[in-house]
Design a protein around this motif. Structure first.
Motif, mmCIF file in Angstrom:
data_model
loop_
_atom_site.group_PDB
_atom_site.id
_atom_site.type_symbol
_atom_site.label_atom_id
_atom_site.label_comp_id
_atom_site.label_asym_id
_atom_site.label_seq_id
_atom_site.Cartn_x
_atom_site.Cartn_y
_atom_site.Cartn_z
ATOM 1 N N THR B 77 57.162 -42.042 -14.369
ATOM 2 C CA THR B 77 56.345 -42.419 -13.168
ATOM 3 C C THR B 77 55.310 -43.487 -13.495
ATOM 4 O O THR B 77 55.215 -43.786 -14.850
ATOM 5 C CB THR B 77 55.450 -41.101 -12.966
ATOM 6 O OG1 THR B 77 54.620 -40.927 -14.052
ATOM 7 C CG2 THR B 77 56.287 -39.826 -12.662
ATOM 8 N N PRO B 78 54.723 -43.907 -12.494
ATOM 9 C CA PRO B 78 53.801 -45.323 -12.731
ATOM 10 C C PRO B 78 52.659 -44.780 -13.504
ATOM 11 O O PRO B 78 52.055 -45.526 -14.267
ATOM 12 C CB PRO B 78 53.290 -45.568 -11.235
ATOM 13 C CG PRO B 78 54.435 -45.134 -10.638
ATOM 14 C CD PRO B 78 55.049 -43.906 -10.997
ATOM 15 N N LEU B 79 52.345 -43.539 -13.503
ATOM 16 C CA LEU B 79 51.234 -42.946 -14.210
ATOM 17 C C LEU B 79 51.546 -43.204 -15.803
ATOM 18 O O LEU B 79 50.754 -43.324 -16.657
ATOM 19 C CB LEU B 79 50.858 -41.532 -13.675
ATOM 20 C CG LEU B 79 49.539 -40.851 -14.125
ATOM 21 C CD1 LEU B 79 48.394 -41.837 -13.679
ATOM 22 C CD2 LEU B 79 49.408 -39.505 -14.086
ATOM 23 N N ALA B 107 40.672 -46.182 -8.135
ATOM 24 C CA ALA B 107 41.415 -45.030 -7.441
ATOM 25 C C ALA B 107 41.832 -44.150 -8.356
ATOM 26 O O ALA B 107 42.790 -44.525 -9.474
ATOM 27 C CB ALA B 107 42.239 -45.456 -6.664
ATOM 28 N N MET B 108 41.988 -42.909 -8.368
ATOM 29 C CA MET B 108 42.399 -41.709 -9.032
ATOM 30 C C MET B 108 41.528 -41.651 -10.453
ATOM 31 O O MET B 108 41.834 -40.729 -11.303
ATOM 32 C CB MET B 108 43.926 -41.760 -9.511
ATOM 33 C CG MET B 108 45.079 -41.999 -8.392
ATOM 34 S SD MET B 108 44.987 -40.983 -7.520
ATOM 35 C CE MET B 108 45.829 -39.421 -8.628
ATOM 36 N N ILE B 117 32.244 -37.149 -6.232
ATOM 37 C CA ILE B 117 32.211 -38.395 -6.778
ATOM 38 C C ILE B 117 30.683 -38.871 -6.865
ATOM 39 O O ILE B 117 29.898 -38.815 -5.618
ATOM 40 C CB ILE B 117 33.119 -39.479 -5.701
ATOM 41 C CG1 ILE B 117 34.663 -39.071 -5.732
ATOM 42 C CG2 ILE B 117 32.920 -40.726 -5.843
ATOM 43 C CD1 ILE B 117 35.690 -39.732 -5.028
ATOM 44 N N SER B 118 30.376 -39.439 -7.818
ATOM 45 C CA SER B 118 29.292 -40.138 -7.920
ATOM 46 C C SER B 118 29.144 -41.530 -7.441
ATOM 47 O O SER B 118 29.812 -42.345 -8.230
ATOM 48 C CB SER B 118 28.739 -40.175 -9.286
ATOM 49 O OG SER B 118 27.664 -41.056 -9.464
ATOM 50 N N ASP B 119 28.706 -42.006 -6.350
ATOM 51 C CA ASP B 119 28.757 -43.320 -5.664
ATOM 52 C C ASP B 119 28.090 -44.137 -6.448
ATOM 53 O O ASP B 119 28.502 -45.345 -6.644
ATOM 54 C CB ASP B 119 28.218 -43.377 -4.139
ATOM 55 C CG ASP B 119 29.241 -42.951 -3.093
ATOM 56 O OD1 ASP B 119 30.365 -42.959 -3.452
ATOM 57 O OD2 ASP B 119 28.957 -42.937 -2.214
ATOM 58 N N ARG B 120 26.906 -43.902 -7.088
ATOM 59 C CA ARG B 120 26.194 -44.743 -7.812
ATOM 60 C C ARG B 120 26.962 -45.225 -8.948
ATOM 61 O O ARG B 120 27.016 -46.394 -9.314
ATOM 62 C CB ARG B 120 24.947 -44.257 -8.251
ATOM 63 C CG ARG B 120 23.821 -45.198 -8.571
ATOM 64 C CD ARG B 120 22.693 -44.220 -8.778
ATOM 65 N NE ARG B 120 22.811 -43.053 -9.911
ATOM 66 C CZ ARG B 120 22.747 -43.082 -11.086
ATOM 67 N NH1 ARG B 120 22.632 -44.435 -11.729
ATOM 68 N NH2 ARG B 120 23.050 -42.061 -11.730
ATOM 69 N N LYS B 121 27.563 -44.266 -9.559
ATOM 70 C CA LYS B 121 28.211 -44.584 -10.829
ATOM 71 C C LYS B 121 29.436 -45.491 -10.576
ATOM 72 O O LYS B 121 30.008 -46.553 -11.225
ATOM 73 C CB LYS B 121 28.810 -43.462 -11.743
ATOM 74 C CG LYS B 121 27.936 -42.937 -12.886
ATOM 75 C CD LYS B 121 28.763 -42.019 -13.715
ATOM 76 C CE LYS B 121 27.885 -41.486 -14.696
ATOM 77 N NZ LYS B 121 28.113 -40.012 -15.073
ATOM 78 N N LEU B 160 43.654 -54.593 -13.802
ATOM 79 C CA LEU B 160 43.299 -54.678 -15.236
ATOM 80 C C LEU B 160 42.074 -53.867 -15.601
ATOM 81 O O LEU B 160 41.743 -54.021 -16.897
ATOM 82 C CB LEU B 160 42.634 -56.372 -15.347
ATOM 83 C CG LEU B 160 43.647 -57.247 -15.103
ATOM 84 C CD1 LEU B 160 42.867 -58.745 -15.090
ATOM 85 C CD2 LEU B 160 44.734 -57.244 -16.111
ATOM 86 N N SER B 161 41.743 -52.832 -14.782
ATOM 87 C CA SER B 161 40.603 -51.835 -15.026
ATOM 88 C C SER B 161 41.375 -50.882 -16.037
ATOM 89 O O SER B 161 40.680 -50.064 -16.598
ATOM 90 C CB SER B 161 40.463 -51.134 -13.686
ATOM 91 O OG SER B 161 41.302 -50.376 -13.216
#
Lengths: 323, 504
Positions: B77-79, B107-108, B117-121, B160-161
């Motif tokens: 799989t890509p993962l 994403a993911m 989800i912490s938007d700030r982070k 690249l992340s």
């Protein structure tokens, strides 16, 4: 050579016809058998005529709906158009303009409301689902404008004769269903316009590349749907001797059910008027049969929903197996 | 330069992949070293994308072995590929357009607590990453509001992340402008300094000669050779890339190519559509086969779409000496044009309908009585003739088009356009996805039409087809006409040089 090929082609057509409607036809027969065991009067000529009369309003609206669904679109506003049409007829008659102008203006109002749906969908590129949810609300609101929400009586003898009188021993209302069925069937299966509708619903982009004016087809098809709904409105108001503001409420769902039961694909491109007529008859037989058995209304709703799911599932499965 | 083997991160030997009877990749070898940029070079269909999809776990290889850092590697799989340190930036964008840049990049892996989800982070992390890469993007912007080039940069940031050992870039610059490409090149430089391996795919020779350390040439799904950058010239690389025998057989000409004296039926002058193509001019004469060559993304199909009235473009179109404006396919057909599109499934065929309905689809006007009825018998005759003339294998004219094989489907679409009796027939990739036998038959049909005086514009990315069939060839490069040449005496090497912008 050409002739034998012609015959072969016709045989293929016949065989595909049988296969296409076997499932839906069987469903109808099974329903009739069940109901006639429960109540022998179900299969009497009087009751079958009754079913046809009851189903006429839905059947005609469903003919129009079939065109729209064939394009891969949907028209949720036809219940409201049915009510507006009845009110337009009642008002024009009330003005004393007479039967023929009233009828023409009524049908014209249906065509106009359909054209508005089509133009908003084709020209503003809005999804027809959204457009007709909105116009469903708008048209329903318009019905009450002339009378402030009160029903309007219709006394014109010609108008009320449509729903009450017979011609050659058969109720006029059934003649109308029959004539409109034949007209829609021929328009769909024998004309270039019908072919273009099928092709556009089957693959819009390919139709566009092949030079088919997709927008124009869309507008005409919505006009047909609106006009058919207006005819339904005439029949309904004629049977009720009045235009009611809540006439035709949620009829669009029965019309969709009839078309889908008849094998019309919501994805577009596949479906016939014969299938829709059979679908409408199933809905009519169900309503009538359960009424005769005094099934409470809320159970009727549940059964109707279940029958739709089962019938469509059987149809889809049999077609998958063939493919 | 002497190399020891301690810096090898990825080794492929004899890797192959087949889809049914089609061999997309036959015996591929590759050695990728850390700290170096390794470019894969090959024509369209040489197998580069297939190879990348195997490495990224989209589908498994059917043979051969892959070693990653000395261990066997076969991602399912890509993962799994990502977990093994492979970062892949695909050419086709895989972003959710309605989400923000930050949400896409992470994403993911959204920073979250108890599922919230912490938007700030999220924005902080994404912001840091984007700033680190030096990308001029607002992480709070929604992807749908970005230009194509910016979206490509987001895609790169996303790739690249992950903390990757190997970074694969599949034609990353195809939608970037010069300035944005520079940013990318700096990022690539930094990645290699950090000791990462970069696998780079591109058609642009300038870029390749500037960035690459190693260059591997592929052709027809096979490994050709690997050279270091300094060891080969651009001309040599192009020769390696296209250097195949012209072993396909083309049906013989049925007529002479029309000479200069014959007036062109179609003249296109200075066609432009911002972002797609610029100043495209060409002419085609009756009876001529004009080839249109270009690499993917060079704007060939876009030009044809505009010519056929599907999209608007600036410029002048002259048909039979008269200037015309064509703003819809219906008008184009009315002027005697026909356009077999590149994508027959989506734009050509109505799969749910019969062969008969498909064949007459573009010419329905000729099959309509004055009262609007369909001339059923005439339609039957037309469909039967189409089956005979084009040797379409189908049970009957009532057979649903979707049930036919690829080659026969293509012939149905050809039949559809022939039913309009076109004077100018545009064919976009007429033999794509068609087996060898049907290919030959389609070539024969094209030849016959040319002999009957139809002007034919044939767009193709298959070099042998272009050189084997055309009288003249228009070669497009990055939205412009790179050259227009008589095909006699034209070599694959020269065509490729024009297409990659090497000849100016």
């Amino acid at each position: 050579m050409n002739q034998t090929a012609d015959i072969a082609a016709r045989r293929v057509q016949l065989r595909s016809f049988m296969r296409q409607y076997a499932g839906i036809f069987l469903s109808l027969v099974i329903l009739c058998v069940i109901f006639s065991f429960a109540n022998p009067r179900f299969m009497s000529v009087a009751n079958l005529t009754n079913i046809l009369q009851q189903v006429s309003v839905i059947a005609i609206a469903a003919f129009g709906m079939t065109w729209v669904i064939l394009l891969g679109e949907i028209d949720l506003s036809i219940g409201s158009i049915i009510a507006v049409a009845g009110m337009v007829g009642a008002q024009v008659i009330g003005l004393g303009w007479g039967f023929v102008p009233a009828l023409l203006l009524t049908l014209g109002s249906g065509a106009l409301m359909g054209l508005i749906n089509g133009a908003l969908t084709a020209k503003l590129l809005l999804p027809s689902f959204i457009v007709t949810v909105a116009t469903m609300s708008i048209y329903r609101g318009l019905v009450s404008l002339p009378t402030n929400g009160a029903p309007e009586m219709i006394m014109d003898p010609s108008w009320t004769a449509i729903g009450g009188e017979s011609f050659l021993g058969i109720p006029i209302i059934i003649w109308i269903v029959f004539v409109l069925f034949v007209a829609n069937h021929i328009l769909l299966s024998r004309t270039t316009f019908g072919r273009r509708t099928y092709l556009t619903g089957g693959n819009r982009e390919a139709a566009l590349y092949s030079g088919i004016n997709v927008d124009r087809i869309k507008m005409i098809v919505f006009m047909i749907s609106g006009t058919m709904a207006a005819v339904s409105g005439v029949l309904l108001s004629s049977r009720l001797y009045s235009a009611q503001t809540n006439a035709g409420l949620s009829y669009e769902l029965d019309a969709i059910a009839a078309a889908v039961l008849g094998g019309t694909s919501l994805a577009g491109g596949v479906g016939t008027m014969i299938g829709t007529l059979l679908g409408a008859l199933i809905i009519g037989a169900l309503n009538n049969g359960m009424n005769m058995l005094s099934v409470p209304y809320f159970y009727q709703l549940i059964v109707k929903g279940l029958v739709i799911i089962i019938a469509v599932y059987l149809d889809v499965r049999s077609k998958q197996r063939r493919a | 330069m002497a190399q020891n083997d301690s810096d090898i991160v990825l080794t492929l030997s004899g890797v192959c992949k087949s889809f049914g009877p089609v061999q997309a990749l036959k015996s591929m070898d590759l050695t990728v070293r850390s700290g170096r940029v390794h470019t894969l070079l090959g024509e369209n269909g040489a197998g580069k994308s297939t190879l990348m999809k195997i490495l990224s776990g989209i589908y498994p290889a059917t043979g051969g072995s892959i070693e990653l850092a000395g261990k066997p590697y076969a991602p399912q799989t890509p993962l799994e590929a990502a977990e093994n340190g492979l970062a892949i930036v695909f050419q086709e964008l895989s972003l959710c357009n309605n989400l923000t840049v930050a949400e896409n990049i992470l994403a993911m892996r959204e920073p979250s607590r108890a599922g919230f989800i912490s938007d700030r982070k999220l924005f902080q992390t994404a912001e840091a990453l984007v700033r680190d890469l030096g990308l001029p993007i607002d992480v709070r912007a929604r992807v749908i509001d970005l230009s194509m080039a910016q979206r490509q940069l987001v895609e790169i940031a996303k790739g690249l992340s992950h903390d990757a050992r190997i970074v694969i870039l599949d034609e990353p610059t195809s939608s970037l402008t010069g300035a944005e490409s520079e940013i990318l090149f700096q990022i690539i430089g930094r990645l290699t300094r950090e000791g990462k391996a970069v696998i780079y795919i591109s058609h642009r020779m300038e870029e390749i000669m500037r960035l690459s350390d190693d260059i591997t040439v592929m052709r027809d799904g096979e490994y050709v050779t690997t050279v270091e950058r300094g060891d080969a010239t651009v001309e040599q690389l192009i020769a390696l890339m296209v250097g195949r025998q012209m072993n396909e057989i083309y049906p013989p000409r049925e007529s002479e190519a029309p000479g200069e004296a014959v007036a062109p039926v179609l003249v296109a002058e200075g066609l432009s559509r911002p972002g797609e193509f610029e100043d495209v001019s060409f002419t085609v004469r009756p009876g001529e086969i004009l080839g249109f060559f270009g690499l993917v993304g060079s704007g060939r199909s876009e030009v044809m779409n505009a010519l056929f009235g599907m999209t608007a473009a600036e410029g002048r179109v002259v048909l039979d000496g008269k200037a015309v404006t064509i703003s819809s396919p219906a008008e184009a057909i009315g002027h005697g044009m026909a356009f077999l599109t590149e994508n027959r499934g989506e734009q050509g065929l109505v799969r749910s309908h019969s062969l008969r309905a498909n064949v007459t689809m573009a010419a329905l006007q000729d099959f309509t009585t004055r009262g609007g009825f369909l001339k059923s018998r005439k339609e039957t005759t037309e469909a039967q003739q189409a089956i005979e003339r084009l040797a379409i294998r189908a049970n009957s004219i009532e057979t649903r088009a979707g049930t036919l094989s690829g080659g026969n489907q293509q012939k149905v679409v050809v039949a559809k356009w022939l039913a309009t009796n076109p004077r100018v027939l545009i064919l976009d990739e007429p033999t794509r996805g068609v087996d060898v036998g049907a290919k030959f038959e389609i070539y024969r049909i094209i030849r016959r039409l040319a002999a009957q005086g139809t002007a034919i514009v044939m767009v193709s990315s298959e070099m042998p087809e272009i050189l084997g069939m055309s009288d003249r060839v228009v070669i497009m490069s990055e939205g412009r006409v790179g050259a227009t040449k008589e095909s006699a005496g034209l070599t694959p090497e020269r065509v490729m040089a024009y297409a990659t912008g090497q000849h100016k």
